[in-house]
Design a protein around this motif. Sequence first.
Motif, PDB file in Angstrom:
ATOM      1  N   LYS A  43       0.855  -1.227   0.060  1.00  0.00           N
ATOM      2  CA  LYS A  43       0.061  -0.154   0.007  1.00  0.00           C
ATOM      3  C   LYS A  43       0.801   1.461   0.052  1.00  0.00           C
ATOM      4  CE  LYS A  43      -3.786  -2.210   0.836  1.00  0.00           C
ATOM      5  NZ  LYS A  43      -4.984  -2.148  -0.404  1.00  0.00           N
ATOM      6  N   GLY A  45       3.844   2.270  -1.660  1.00  0.00           N
ATOM      7  CA  GLY A  45       4.315   2.927  -2.795  1.00  0.00           C
ATOM      8  C   GLY A  45       5.832   2.936  -2.572  1.00  0.00           C
ATOM      9  N   ARG A  96      10.364  11.073  -1.232  1.00  0.00           N
ATOM     10  CA  ARG A  96       9.293  10.218  -1.661  1.00  0.00           C
ATOM     11  C   ARG A  96       7.920  10.406  -1.084  1.00  0.00           C
ATOM     12  NH1 ARG A  96      10.980   4.217  -3.135  1.00  0.00           N
ATOM     13  NH2 ARG A  96      13.128   4.490  -3.954  1.00  0.00           N
ATOM     14  N   GLU A 100       4.770  12.049  -2.890  1.00  0.00           N
ATOM     15  CA  GLU A 100       3.507  11.403  -2.698  1.00  0.00           C
ATOM     16  C   GLU A 100       2.443  12.595  -2.188  1.00  0.00           C
ATOM     17  OE1 GLU A 100       0.199   9.167  -2.693  1.00  0.00           O
ATOM     18  OE2 GLU A 100       1.977   8.560  -3.521  1.00  0.00           O
TER      19      GLU A 100
END
Length: 107
Positions: A43, A45, A96, A100
């Motif tokens: 979930k 990523g 990251r 997101e």
Amino acid sequence: MSDPRIREGQPEDCDSVLALWRLAGVRPSVTDTPERLRLFIEKSGGLLLLAEAAGQRVGTVLGGWISGAAISTGLRFIRLQASRHRPRMVGEIERRLRTEERRASMR
């Protein structure tokens, strides 16, 4: 020790990640199970990173969200020589998380 290779964790890494955490002296919580870690990997990523050197896992970093705030946690290094790579791993997780967050704001 050469620079560790940093890569995303995969579902098949769960048992060895949990073993590394135990070796690092982390007392597992009730949610630190292979099943929960696999679900997180699927979930999240790419928010579980592993550091590997000489064929062994030497560190992990786990990124996530708490009440809308990005966090990075669970950074564990076994070898002191590898500790100089913490900023590199945390920086990658933060990058990251920002990516997101931008994607979520455009939805």
